[in-house]
Design an enzyme around this catalytic site. Structure first.
Site: not given
Length: 153
Positions: A56, A58, A81, A83, A86
């Site tokens: 991901h 992040e 935002s 998950c 993360c």
């Protein structure tokens, strides 16, 4: 420069990372890590590009930052935002502040972060919202794969 102006400036750097992923055929989610007014790491979602389910935006940014003794002096900027995976990483490593571009297309886990003492600033940035809306319309199957058919994880 005000804190809001600073946050918008760094969010635009995260948005550039997201656009990079989009151009590569991946999910348009980007992140940057900032310390003392300087970007120290950047990353974007690489799930498609690397065939890696945990790559991901992040997570890519954390990998880019490399090993650090502490993360409590950084701010993480992310276009979407986070998950639960993360968000858990943010909490695990003690990041104290996260700036989120938007949570309309994916609510993520802002409440979880806040419940663990993370200062979350939600900007509801029009460019971040529009980029994810466009991607979801263009590639609904890939979006569904990324969120595993759930909208709140």
């Amino acid at each position: 420069m005000s804190q809001l102006e600073t946050d918008k400036q760094f969010l635009m750097a995260a948005l550039e990372e997201a656009l990079r992923s989009y151009r590569e055929g991946g999910l348009p989610i980007g992140a940057v890590m900032v310390e003392n007014g300087t970007i120290i790491a950047a990353g974007h979602n690489r799930r498609v590009q690397d065939s890696d389910p945990i790559a991901h935006g992040e997570m890519s940014c954390f990998r880019s930052a490399g090993r650090r003794a502490r993360y409590d002096t950084v701010t993480l900027y992310t276009t979407l935002s986070p998950c639960m995976m993360c968000s858990g990483t943010v909490v695990q490593f003690g990041v104290k502040r996260v700036v989120v571009g938007e949570n309309r297309n994916f609510p993520g886990n802002i409440d979880f972060l806040r419940s663990h003492g993370v200062d979350v600033c939600l900007l509801n940035d029009a460019d971040c919202i529009a980029m994810m809306e466009r991607f979801i319309k263009e590639r609904p199957g890939l979006w569904d794969e990324d969120i595993a058919g759930r909208s709140n994880v």
